[in-house]
Design a protein around this motif. Structure first.
Motif, PDB file in Angstrom:
ATOM      1  N   HIS A 108       0.721  -1.076   0.084  1.00 12.24           N
ATOM      2  CA  HIS A 108      -0.093   0.136   0.229  1.00 12.24           C
ATOM      3  C   HIS A 108       0.875   1.134   0.015  1.00 12.24           C
ATOM      4  O   HIS A 108       1.909   1.464   0.672  1.00 12.24           O
ATOM      5  CB  HIS A 108      -0.859   0.039   1.238  1.00 12.24           C
ATOM      6  N   ASP A 109       0.450   2.268  -0.946  1.00 11.54           N
ATOM      7  CA  ASP A 109       1.362   3.564  -1.075  1.00 11.54           C
ATOM      8  C   ASP A 109       1.019   4.363   0.128  1.00 11.54           C
ATOM      9  O   ASP A 109       1.879   5.120   0.574  1.00 11.54           O
ATOM     10  CB  ASP A 109       1.032   3.956  -2.327  1.00 11.54           C
ATOM     11  N   VAL A 110      -0.164   4.336   0.718  1.00  8.85           N
ATOM     12  CA  VAL A 110      -0.642   5.150   1.911  1.00  8.85           C
ATOM     13  C   VAL A 110      -1.270   4.304   2.989  1.00  8.85           C
ATOM     14  O   VAL A 110      -2.193   3.407   2.605  1.00  8.85           O
ATOM     15  CB  VAL A 110      -1.721   6.379   1.444  1.00  8.85           C
ATOM     16  N   VAL A 111      -0.982   4.356   4.158  1.00 12.96           N
ATOM     17  CA  VAL A 111      -1.453   3.725   5.298  1.00 12.96           C
ATOM     18  C   VAL A 111      -1.733   4.750   6.442  1.00 12.96           C
ATOM     19  O   VAL A 111      -0.971   5.343   6.898  1.00 12.96           O
ATOM     20  CB  VAL A 111      -0.498   2.693   5.924  1.00 12.96           C
ATOM     21  N   VAL A 112      -2.855   4.805   6.575  1.00 10.22           N
ATOM     22  CA  VAL A 112      -3.649   6.052   7.599  1.00 10.22           C
ATOM     23  C   VAL A 112      -3.796   5.130   8.602  1.00 10.22           C
ATOM     24  O   VAL A 112      -4.380   4.091   9.065  1.00 10.22           O
ATOM     25  CB  VAL A 112      -4.988   6.527   6.714  1.00 10.22           C
ATOM     26  N   ALA A 113      -3.314   6.000   9.854  1.00 10.76           N
ATOM     27  CA  ALA A 113      -3.947   5.553  11.296  1.00 10.76           C
ATOM     28  C   ALA A 113      -4.982   6.189  11.495  1.00 10.76           C
ATOM     29  O   ALA A 113      -5.004   7.411  11.399  1.00 10.76           O
ATOM     30  CB  ALA A 113      -2.523   5.912  11.985  1.00 10.76           C
TER      31      ALA A 113
ATOM     32  N   GLY B  13      -6.221  11.774  11.158  1.00 13.72           N
ATOM     33  CA  GLY B  13      -5.363  12.766  11.496  1.00 13.72           C
ATOM     34  C   GLY B  13      -4.247  12.940  10.541  1.00 13.72           C
ATOM     35  O   GLY B  13      -4.579  12.449   9.370  1.00 13.72           O
ATOM     36  N   ASP B  14      -3.125  13.562  11.036  1.00 15.56           N
ATOM     37  CA  ASP B  14      -2.200  13.666   9.911  1.00 15.56           C
ATOM     38  C   ASP B  14      -1.263  12.405  10.207  1.00 15.56           C
ATOM     39  O   ASP B  14      -0.282  12.037   9.027  1.00 15.56           O
ATOM     40  CB  ASP B  14      -1.225  14.744  10.382  1.00 15.56           C
ATOM     41  N   PHE B  15      -1.326  11.669  11.223  1.00  9.74           N
ATOM     42  CA  PHE B  15      -0.621  10.334  11.160  1.00  9.74           C
ATOM     43  C   PHE B  15      -0.923   9.336  10.389  1.00  9.74           C
ATOM     44  O   PHE B  15      -1.873   8.754  10.092  1.00  9.74           O
ATOM     45  CB  PHE B  15      -0.981   9.871  12.819  1.00  9.74           C
ATOM     46  N   ARG B  16       0.187   8.825   9.225  1.00  7.94           N
ATOM     47  CA  ARG B  16      -0.096   7.970   8.337  1.00  7.94           C
ATOM     48  C   ARG B  16       1.133   7.861   7.586  1.00  7.94           C
ATOM     49  O   ARG B  16       2.178   8.296   8.008  1.00  7.94           O
ATOM     50  CB  ARG B  16      -1.129   8.622   7.234  1.00  7.94           C
ATOM     51  N   LEU B  17       1.188   6.763   6.914  1.00  6.27           N
ATOM     52  CA  LEU B  17       2.583   6.593   6.381  1.00  6.27           C
ATOM     53  C   LEU B  17       2.304   6.899   4.674  1.00  6.27           C
ATOM     54  O   LEU B  17       1.356   6.421   4.150  1.00  6.27           O
ATOM     55  CB  LEU B  17       3.169   4.915   6.543  1.00  6.27           C
ATOM     56  N   MET B  18       3.330   7.510   4.217  1.00  5.91           N
ATOM     57  CA  MET B  18       3.331   7.704   2.649  1.00  5.91           C
ATOM     58  C   MET B  18       4.598   7.143   2.120  1.00  5.91           C
ATOM     59  O   MET B  18       5.449   7.359   2.557  1.00  5.91           O
ATOM     60  CB  MET B  18       3.095   8.994   2.218  1.00  5.91           C
ATOM     61  N   SER B  19       4.257   6.087   1.022  1.00  2.00           N
ATOM     62  CA  SER B  19       5.501   5.784   0.202  1.00  2.00           C
ATOM     63  C   SER B  19       6.296   7.128  -0.722  1.00  2.00           C
ATOM     64  O   SER B  19       5.513   8.088  -0.688  1.00  2.00           O
ATOM     65  CB  SER B  19       4.994   4.772  -0.908  1.00  2.00           C
ATOM     66  N   ARG B  20       7.373   6.721  -0.876  1.00  2.26           N
ATOM     67  CA  ARG B  20       8.101   7.910  -1.938  1.00  2.26           C
ATOM     68  C   ARG B  20       7.179   8.523  -2.898  1.00  2.26           C
ATOM     69  O   ARG B  20       7.239   9.552  -3.508  1.00  2.26           O
ATOM     70  CB  ARG B  20       9.347   7.364  -2.383  1.00  2.26           C
TER      71      ARG B  20
END
Ligand code: UDP
Ligand code: MG
Length: 322
Positions: free
Chosen positions: A123-128, A164-171
């Motif tokens: 997944h390119d974006v993983v949202v908490a 919120g803003d807490f998430r992971l984004m791929s390059r």
């Protein structure tokens, strides 16, 4: 985590804005690097953005950076606000994955390995996502819910509730985000706009470990207005419909008056209805002008093409850049 041999090392960037966070810095560096170091097949960097703090936040961040070459300190020239500070950090971060994170540990760092795992699953974006936010005040939760409902009804790009803003984004996702040129950055909206079909990880939001929130009621209200005017033009367009409707109604009313005058002759009374109509229409027009003003103001600010933030200095102990 079991993985195939010879897996390449991936760099994970944590982007953290700090504004007068002197009280939380110790705890932050006690907890967070430990968690990041525990993730397999990865190295990490922590991009700390000092958003014009007035306390000794910068001194403390620099001290921490001297001890750990993986900590990068970006000092902005004044307080630009959280959205700008995050933008600065994301621009400077070099990781294969970038994670915006709050300094006050309201978001549990233990969740980061879960985000990384889902990212490695493709997944390119993983949202908490906050499944539970009882640590926020009742009023804040209610107004937040109301904001998300309203925003998502009128905006073209929906933002997930309770994210919120807490998430992971791929390059790749980060590069997409960096292509958005706007000056006034409502990050939650921009994050949603880039798409990439996010995966979700649920968590319960914790109370602040120390210090106090930087977002008062008035600041939150302005933040909400920012969000809505950034992502919807419905408040502008709706005046066309209101105008058409009231014009049609008054035309019908005029027709009725003509017919009545022909049938029954002229009569003088009508002061009450006239003044009511005048006041009502006057009010409606003022609201309409106000809404247009809001957008014209945005156009004005954007048209100046000023940078989102100004960096005063970047500090990293040697040996940190790989
Ligand atoms: N923050 C910032 N600039 C500001 C306001 C806040 O960099 O002008 C940072 C703050 O230091 C923290 C994060 O944004 O790391 C979230 O702020 P806070 O915890 O006060 O917000 P809340 O969690 O109450 O919404
Ligand atoms: Mg907080």
């Amino acid at each position: 985590m079991e993985t195939k041999e010879a897996q390449p090392i991936q760099l994970i960037s944590l982007v953290v804005p700090f504004y007068n966070e002197s009280a939380v810095i110790d705890a932050f560096f006690r907890e967070v690097p430990k968690v990041l170091a525990s993730i397999d097949y990865s190295d990490y960097e922590i991009v700390c953005v000092n958003d014009g703090s007035k306390d000794d936040t910068l001194a403390q961040l620099s001290a921490a950076a001297r001890l750990n070459a993986r900590i990068k300190v970006v000092d902005l020239s004044r307080n630009f606000g959280k959205e700008a500070a995050m933008t600065a950090g994301i621009d400077i971060a070099t990781g294969d994955a970038v994670i915006p994170f709050d300094a006050d540990l309201q978001d549990p760092p233990e969740l980061i390995p879960d985000l990384v795992r889902k990212w490695r699953d493709g997944h390119d974006v993983v949202v908490a996502r906050r499944i539970e936010r009882s640590t926020d005040t009742f009023a804040k939760r209610q107004t937040a819910t109301l904001f998300y409902r309203f925003h998502n009804i009128i905006a073209d790009v929906k933002i997930p509730e309770n994210a919120g803003d807490f998430r992971l984004m791929s390059r790749q996702a980060v590069e997409a985000l960096k292509r958005l040129p706007e000056n006034r950055r409502f990050m939650k909206g921009l994050f949603a706009w880039i798409g990439f079909q996010p995966a979700y990880v649920d968590y319960a939001r914790r109370p602040r470990i120390a210090g106090k929130t930087k977002f008062s009621g008035w600041r939150l209200w302005n933040f909400a207005l920012e969000g809505i005017t950034s992502f919807s033009t419905l408040p502008l367009r709706i005046w066309t419909y209101i105008g058409t409707l009231s014009a049609l109604t008054s035309m019908l009313y005029a027709l009725y008056l003509v017919v009545r005058t022909i049938a029954h002759g002229r009569d003088v009374p009508g002061y009450a209805s006239i003044i009511t109509a005048v006041l009502f229409l006057g009010g409606v027009q003022l609201i309409g002008i106000g809404v247009i003003g809001e957008y014209v103001g945005r156009i004005y600010v954007e048209s100046k093409r000023r940078p989102v933030y100004i960096v005063r200095s970047v500090f990293q102990a040697s040996g940190g850049d790989e």
